[in-house]
Design a protein around this motif. Structure first.
Motif, PDB file in Angstrom:
ATOM      1  N   PRO A 177     -31.874  -0.373 -15.526  1.00  0.00           N
ATOM      2  CA  PRO A 177     -32.577  -1.562 -15.005  1.00  0.00           C
ATOM      3  C   PRO A 177     -32.954  -2.572 -16.090  1.00  0.00           C
ATOM      4  O   PRO A 177     -33.068  -3.763 -15.806  1.00  0.00           O
ATOM      5  CB  PRO A 177     -33.823  -0.960 -14.334  1.00  0.00           C
ATOM      6  N   ALA A 178     -33.138  -2.091 -17.300  1.00  0.00           N
ATOM      7  CA  ALA A 178     -33.492  -3.009 -18.392  1.00  0.00           C
ATOM      8  C   ALA A 178     -32.262  -3.663 -19.033  1.00  0.00           C
ATOM      9  O   ALA A 178     -32.417  -4.553 -19.880  1.00  0.00           O
ATOM     10  CB  ALA A 178     -34.280  -2.254 -19.467  1.00  0.00           C
ATOM     11  N   ASP A 179     -31.083  -3.247 -18.625  1.00  0.00           N
ATOM     12  CA  ASP A 179     -29.856  -3.795 -19.208  1.00  0.00           C
ATOM     13  C   ASP A 179     -29.649  -5.212 -18.678  1.00  0.00           C
ATOM     14  O   ASP A 179     -29.561  -5.423 -17.457  1.00  0.00           O
ATOM     15  CB  ASP A 179     -28.663  -2.905 -18.835  1.00  0.00           C
ATOM     16  N   PRO A 180     -29.571  -6.229 -19.547  1.00  0.00           N
ATOM     17  CA  PRO A 180     -29.401  -7.607 -19.068  1.00  0.00           C
ATOM     18  C   PRO A 180     -28.098  -7.818 -18.300  1.00  0.00           C
ATOM     19  O   PRO A 180     -28.001  -8.739 -17.488  1.00  0.00           O
ATOM     20  CB  PRO A 180     -29.436  -8.436 -20.359  1.00  0.00           C
ATOM     21  N   ARG A 181     -27.111  -6.957 -18.530  1.00  0.00           N
ATOM     22  CA  ARG A 181     -25.854  -7.113 -17.801  1.00  0.00           C
ATOM     23  C   ARG A 181     -26.038  -6.835 -16.312  1.00  0.00           C
ATOM     24  O   ARG A 181     -25.381  -7.455 -15.471  1.00  0.00           O
ATOM     25  CB  ARG A 181     -24.788  -6.175 -18.381  1.00  0.00           C
ATOM     26  N   ARG A 182     -26.978  -5.909 -15.999  1.00  0.00           N
ATOM     27  CA  ARG A 182     -27.237  -5.590 -14.592  1.00  0.00           C
ATOM     28  C   ARG A 182     -27.797  -6.818 -13.875  1.00  0.00           C
ATOM     29  O   ARG A 182     -27.328  -7.191 -12.794  1.00  0.00           O
ATOM     30  CB  ARG A 182     -28.222  -4.423 -14.504  1.00  0.00           C
ATOM     31  N   ALA A 183     -28.778  -7.454 -14.474  1.00  0.00           N
ATOM     32  CA  ALA A 183     -29.360  -8.641 -13.865  1.00  0.00           C
ATOM     33  C   ALA A 183     -28.323  -9.756 -13.750  1.00  0.00           C
ATOM     34  O   ALA A 183     -28.285 -10.500 -12.764  1.00  0.00           O
ATOM     35  CB  ALA A 183     -30.557  -9.111 -14.683  1.00  0.00           C
ATOM     36  N   GLY A 184     -27.449  -9.870 -14.753  1.00  0.00           N
ATOM     37  CA  GLY A 184     -26.431 -10.909 -14.715  1.00  0.00           C
ATOM     38  C   GLY A 184     -25.451 -10.720 -13.572  1.00  0.00           C
ATOM     39  O   GLY A 184     -25.080 -11.683 -12.888  1.00  0.00           O
ATOM     40  N   LEU A 185     -25.021  -9.489 -13.341  1.00  0.00           N
ATOM     41  CA  LEU A 185     -24.100  -9.208 -12.236  1.00  0.00           C
ATOM     42  C   LEU A 185     -24.770  -9.475 -10.887  1.00  0.00           C
ATOM     43  O   LEU A 185     -24.150 -10.054  -9.974  1.00  0.00           O
ATOM     44  CB  LEU A 185     -23.618  -7.763 -12.316  1.00  0.00           C
ATOM     45  N   GLN A 186     -26.038  -9.056 -10.750  1.00  0.00           N
ATOM     46  CA  GLN A 186     -26.749  -9.293  -9.495  1.00  0.00           C
ATOM     47  C   GLN A 186     -26.888 -10.804  -9.220  1.00  0.00           C
ATOM     48  O   GLN A 186     -26.660 -11.258  -8.089  1.00  0.00           O
ATOM     49  CB  GLN A 186     -28.132  -8.642  -9.558  1.00  0.00           C
ATOM     50  N   GLN A 187     -27.251 -11.542 -10.248  1.00  0.00           N
ATOM     51  CA  GLN A 187     -27.407 -12.992 -10.065  1.00  0.00           C
ATOM     52  C   GLN A 187     -26.077 -13.654  -9.699  1.00  0.00           C
ATOM     53  O   GLN A 187     -26.029 -14.575  -8.883  1.00  0.00           O
ATOM     54  CB  GLN A 187     -27.966 -13.609 -11.357  1.00  0.00           C
ATOM     55  N   GLN A 188     -24.990 -13.175 -10.274  1.00  0.00           N
ATOM     56  CA  GLN A 188     -23.683 -13.768  -9.966  1.00  0.00           C
ATOM     57  C   GLN A 188     -23.301 -13.507  -8.514  1.00  0.00           C
ATOM     58  O   GLN A 188     -22.793 -14.400  -7.833  1.00  0.00           O
ATOM     59  CB  GLN A 188     -22.622 -13.212 -10.932  1.00  0.00           C
ATOM     60  N   LEU A 189     -23.544 -12.283  -8.044  1.00  0.00           N
ATOM     61  CA  LEU A 189     -23.247 -11.974  -6.634  1.00  0.00           C
ATOM     62  C   LEU A 189     -24.105 -12.803  -5.690  1.00  0.00           C
ATOM     63  O   LEU A 189     -23.621 -13.305  -4.671  1.00  0.00           O
ATOM     64  CB  LEU A 189     -23.440 -10.475  -6.375  1.00  0.00           C
ATOM     65  N   GLU A 190     -25.410 -12.928  -6.022  1.00  0.00           N
ATOM     66  CA  GLU A 190     -26.295 -13.722  -5.169  1.00  0.00           C
ATOM     67  C   GLU A 190     -25.874 -15.189  -5.145  1.00  0.00           C
ATOM     68  O   GLU A 190     -25.894 -15.852  -4.103  1.00  0.00           O
ATOM     69  CB  GLU A 190     -27.746 -13.591  -5.669  1.00  0.00           C
ATOM     70  N   ALA A 191     -25.473 -15.700  -6.308  1.00  0.00           N
ATOM     71  CA  ALA A 191     -25.051 -17.097  -6.360  1.00  0.00           C
ATOM     72  C   ALA A 191     -23.797 -17.313  -5.522  1.00  0.00           C
ATOM     73  O   ALA A 191     -23.656 -18.323  -4.823  1.00  0.00           O
ATOM     74  CB  ALA A 191     -24.797 -17.501  -7.816  1.00  0.00           C
ATOM     75  N   GLU A 192     -22.875 -16.349  -5.559  1.00  0.00           N
ATOM     76  CA  GLU A 192     -21.664 -16.487  -4.753  1.00  0.00           C
ATOM     77  C   GLU A 192     -22.010 -16.409  -3.250  1.00  0.00           C
ATOM     78  O   GLU A 192     -21.392 -17.112  -2.450  1.00  0.00           O
ATOM     79  CB  GLU A 192     -20.673 -15.384  -5.124  1.00  0.00           C
ATOM     80  N   SER A 193     -22.977 -15.573  -2.903  1.00  0.00           N
ATOM     81  CA  SER A 193     -23.367 -15.453  -1.501  1.00  0.00           C
ATOM     82  C   SER A 193     -23.978 -16.766  -1.015  1.00  0.00           C
ATOM     83  O   SER A 193     -23.689 -17.230   0.108  1.00  0.00           O
ATOM     84  CB  SER A 193     -24.359 -14.308  -1.323  1.00  0.00           C
ATOM     85  N   VAL A 194     -24.846 -17.371  -1.832  1.00  0.00           N
ATOM     86  CA  VAL A 194     -25.472 -18.620  -1.444  1.00  0.00           C
ATOM     87  C   VAL A 194     -24.444 -19.735  -1.309  1.00  0.00           C
ATOM     88  O   VAL A 194     -24.479 -20.580  -0.412  1.00  0.00           O
ATOM     89  CB  VAL A 194     -26.560 -19.014  -2.463  1.00  0.00           C
ATOM     90  N   ALA A 195     -23.473 -19.744  -2.217  1.00  0.00           N
ATOM     91  CA  ALA A 195     -22.437 -20.779  -2.194  1.00  0.00           C
ATOM     92  C   ALA A 195     -21.614 -20.731  -0.923  1.00  0.00           C
ATOM     93  O   ALA A 195     -21.081 -21.751  -0.488  1.00  0.00           O
ATOM     94  CB  ALA A 195     -21.542 -20.634  -3.408  1.00  0.00           C
ATOM     95  N   ARG A 196     -21.538 -19.543  -0.308  1.00  0.00           N
ATOM     96  CA  ARG A 196     -20.769 -19.428   0.918  1.00  0.00           C
ATOM     97  C   ARG A 196     -21.644 -19.642   2.136  1.00  0.00           C
ATOM     98  O   ARG A 196     -21.207 -19.583   3.242  1.00  0.00           O
ATOM     99  CB  ARG A 196     -20.123 -18.035   0.992  1.00  0.00           C
TER     100      ARG A 196
END
Length: 274
Positions: A255-274
């Motif tokens: 959970p503290a790995d910044p890559r985890r937050a980055g992947l989650q944010q990318q998926l959320e951004a793609e969901s919002v874009a659609r």
């Protein structure tokens, strides 16, 4: 190779002889051109007089005019560019040089031998692997693979070393050879895909995606392969496939790995874009 250099020397000798011959011919012609022109003009005046085409006074005046033109024409000093024996000297010098070179090569040369200095460097590198750069490690492992071409572990090590040394195509070649020996090696499939992606400047092409899919099919826990498959899915606007690939990856990351937050944010951004 020796024959090639002999032929090159003979061609050079022929070219030098042709240049010297042409230069000598040009020098001779330049020396003869002016006297020949003057002589021809005077002979023509004499023939015209003998046929009655010129009177004695006209003939004398024409010869005087021709003489004045000759005197007014500047004399060009000519320098002999090449002598008669220069061609023989050139050929003799080239032949002597070639003979000396072949003599030295016959004493000190040995065709087909490997680069001894490089081989000695590889010998030294193989003793102290901990201090080597990736390219040096790749050279050491490449020698092992040359001696043991069926060693799967050595091939995977060679692929990893070449990848780190900035040689993705060489790495892909090593991983392909390793997979011929062990086709169900999921990690090698994943590393092959990574090497192909790097060789394409970060683009997940068809061959790379096929390698990643093979890795995940053999071992679903290949997280690196999942990451690239998720990127490829997003590139073609396939959010469902991207989630299927990235959600297990997100769950596996700390959970503290910044890559985890980055992947989650990318998926959320793609969901919002659609």
């Amino acid at each position: 190779m020796v024959v090639l250099w002999i032929l090159a020397g003979l061609i050079s000798a022929m070219a030098a002889l042709m240049v010297l011959t042409a230069a000598r011919r040009g020098a001779n012609e330049s020396r003869l051109e002016q006297p020949d022109l003057a002589s021809r003009e005077l002979d023509e005046l004499d023939r015209m007089r003998s046929r009655g085409l010129l009177s004695d006074d006209g003939w004398a005046a024409a010869r005087a005019e021709a003489g004045r033109r000759m005197l007014a024409t500047p004399v060009i000093e000519t320098v002999e560019i090449a002598g008669r024996n220069d061609g023989r000297w050139v050929l003799g010098s080239i032949a002597a040089t070639g003979a000396v070179a072949l003599g030295v090569y016959s004493v000190f040369g040995a065709p087909g031998l490997p680069d001894q200095a490089y081989e000695r460097r590889v010998d030294a590198w193989s003793i102290s692997l901990d201090t080597l750069e990736p390219a040096q490690i790749a050279a050491v492992v490449a020698r092992v693979v040359q001696q043991q071409p069926e060693d799967h572990q050595a091939l995977t090590m060679l692929g990893a070393a070449r990848f780190e040394a900035g040689d993705p195509l060489g790495a892909a070649s090593a991983f392909r050879r390793a997979l011929v020996l062990q086709p169900e090696d999921a990690q090698s499939w994943s590393r092959l895909g990574e090497a192909l992606v790097r060789s394409q400047q970060g683009v997940v092409g068809g061959d790379a995606e096929a390698a990643f899919r093979r890795a995940v099919r053999i071992d679903p826990g290949q997280l690196g392969a999942r990451f690239f498959l998720g990127e490829a899915a997003l590139a073609r606007n396939d959010l469902v496939e991207a989630r299927a690939m990235w959600e297990p990856l997100i769950a596996a990351l700390d959970p503290a790995d910044p890559r985890r937050a980055g992947l989650q944010q990318q998926l959320e951004a793609e969901s919002v874009a659609r």
